[in-house]
Design a protein around this motif. Sequence first.
Motif, short mmCIF file in Angstrom:
data_model
loop_
_atom_site.label_atom_id
_atom_site.label_comp_id
_atom_site.label_asym_id
_atom_site.label_seq_id
_atom_site.Cartn_x
_atom_site.Cartn_y
_atom_site.Cartn_z
N GLY A 1 0.61 -1.76 -0.31
CA GLY A 1 0.03 0.14 0.12
C GLY A 1 0.73 1.14 -0.37
N SER A 2 0.47 2.48 1.21
CA SER A 2 0.91 4.03 0.50
C SER A 2 2.94 3.53 1.29
N VAL A 3 3.00 2.40 1.51
CA VAL A 3 4.53 2.30 2.28
C VAL A 3 5.53 2.49 0.59
N THR A 4 4.45 2.40 -1.25
CA THR A 4 4.94 2.88 -1.74
C THR A 4 5.53 4.18 -1.58
N LYS A 5 4.78 5.27 -1.10
CA LYS A 5 5.53 6.65 -0.93
C LYS A 5 6.88 6.75 -0.61
N VAL A 6 7.34 5.91 0.43
CA VAL A 6 9.24 6.03 0.79
C VAL A 6 9.24 5.28 -1.10
N PHE A 7 9.52 4.46 -1.40
CA PHE A 7 9.67 4.45 -2.89
C PHE A 7 9.63 5.65 -3.73
N SER A 8 8.32 5.58 -4.08
CA SER A 8 8.16 7.22 -4.13
C SER A 8 9.43 8.70 -4.24
N ALA A 9 9.48 8.52 -2.76
CA ALA A 9 9.83 9.99 -1.97
C ALA A 9 11.35 9.46 -2.91
N ILE A 10 12.23 8.63 -2.48
CA ILE A 10 13.65 8.09 -2.92
C ILE A 10 13.55 8.63 -4.36
N LEU A 11 12.87 8.45 -4.93
CA LEU A 11 13.49 8.66 -6.97
C LEU A 11 12.96 10.30 -7.27
N VAL A 12 12.24 10.41 -5.65
CA VAL A 12 12.86 12.35 -5.82
C VAL A 12 13.62 12.74 -5.48
N LEU A 13 14.39 12.87 -4.49
CA LEU A 13 15.64 12.59 -3.70
C LEU A 13 16.51 12.61 -4.83
N GLN A 14 16.63 10.80 -5.56
CA GLN A 14 17.97 10.87 -6.52
C GLN A 14 17.68 11.72 -7.75
N ALA A 15 16.74 12.54 -8.22
CA ALA A 15 16.69 13.52 -9.15
C ALA A 15 16.78 14.96 -8.69
N ALA A 16 16.82 15.20 -7.29
CA ALA A 16 17.56 16.23 -6.62
C ALA A 16 18.93 16.15 -6.65
N SER A 17 19.50 15.02 -6.22
CA SER A 17 20.49 14.84 -6.31
C SER A 17 21.75 15.09 -7.17
N ALA A 18 21.22 14.34 -8.07
CA ALA A 18 21.98 14.27 -9.65
C ALA A 18 21.60 15.77 -10.11
N GLY A 19 21.22 16.54 -9.95
CA GLY A 19 20.97 17.73 -9.99
C GLY A 19 19.70 18.25 -11.39
N MET A 20 18.75 17.12 -10.89
CA MET A 20 17.70 17.26 -12.11
C MET A 20 16.64 18.04 -12.31
N ILE A 21 16.35 18.67 -10.83
CA ILE A 21 15.65 19.44 -10.27
C ILE A 21 16.58 19.66 -8.92
#
Length: 437
Positions: free
Chosen positions: A37-57
């Motif tokens: 269920g909503s524990v999936t949101k943790v995976f979504s958040a990690i994708l955003v963090l990785q994109a931010a870490s890579a300077g994409m956003i």
Amino acid sequence: MSAAVGYRGGIIQVFTKGFANVSSGSKVGASTPFRIGSVTKVFSAILVLQAASAGMIHLDDPVAVAVPDFSVFNPFGSGLVTWRQLLAQRSGLQREAPFGVNSTDEALWAVAKTFLLRAPGGKPSYSNLGFALAGNLVAERVVGAGHTFTSLVQAWIIEPLGLSHTGNVYGPGTPAGLAVPYQANGDPSPFYDLGWVGPAGSMYSSPSDLVSLASALMQAAKGQGPLASRIRQDIAAAFMDPDYRNPDGLTLFGWPWEMRVAGSFLLRRKGGNIPGSTALISFVPELETAVAVTWNGGQDEFTLATEAWGAFLPKFTQALAALQPSPFRPGPRYTDYVGLYSFRGLLNATVLFDKASGSLVASVQGVISIYINDASAITGWPDTFQAYLPDGLVPCLSAELQAIGDEYFFFNRGQGGPVTSMVVPGYMPGLVFRRVV
């Protein structure tokens, strides 16, 4: 149900009970995957963090900077929704996606015709739509290259961490052994397909995989572990912190953690429910430990989590203390210091070991007895002791000890290694007590 406990990147224990499939008699095993269920949101958040870490956003940029066709009517002013607000449930977006949305293009078109329920950055307002947008937009619009949420989670999280019982692909026999979801009356629950909203709650995993994920996040906050090269340390550390504190002083919100104070610790946790399945991931970075639990039936996961950590934390912290004795204890070599010391035969001092307190006791001329504990590990100087006030002393002696404060005692060794003298510069400056016996 299945539960796993992890410490410092490893799995301490996995507990299982009951059936993955009642009809076939298949019991739950340590690697049985459950829908989370909503524990999936943790995976979504990690994708955003990785994109931010890579300077994409940038986390505090409006989403529209990277996705120009993202818009929503804001009746509260001119504020724009940022990536950080999506993760923190503070975007103000409505809770659920518009009906009938099956693609990101359709979602963006529909969202542009809606209005925010709260001002961006205001009080948290739970939004599955917000996380569906976060996961899908990062995958399809920010990273692109043909990625979907499912493929990006596979490439950026599952494969680097070796999460062998985690995924978002369903079909005949996939995943093998998936725990059958059950309703409260014991009947199997129909499979619930979230479709485009999948980044908000569609994945499956096992408690061991969830503990490994939590461990990797805690390590990344220290610049270590398998995610350290993918998430900047400052971003990973901020991921552990509360974003909003409720007035009750006990519950707090993060990205997307639903935190709660437990004794001296703050539990970072996220619960998930999808018809017939429940999941929980929770961890304490300060203790480097995590607990994850899954059920194939409806449960109040947060009440159970509070009870579980309440039972676990006291014994766990006691065990850690036993494994790491206090640096203020003299240990088995207390005999190195016990003996009679004298300053030119004019002033004598004795050092004894008190079994009751586990400390050395220094007595000068029998006038005052001072309890001292080994402080070498704290000061970085060998053979260094510090005066302290043990519990249960009579008031007069407590007052005497309080008068000398946290005085230091320094022992010196000769060339052969034995202790040869003692000095107490703050209490008796300039006096060197030579060891006599």
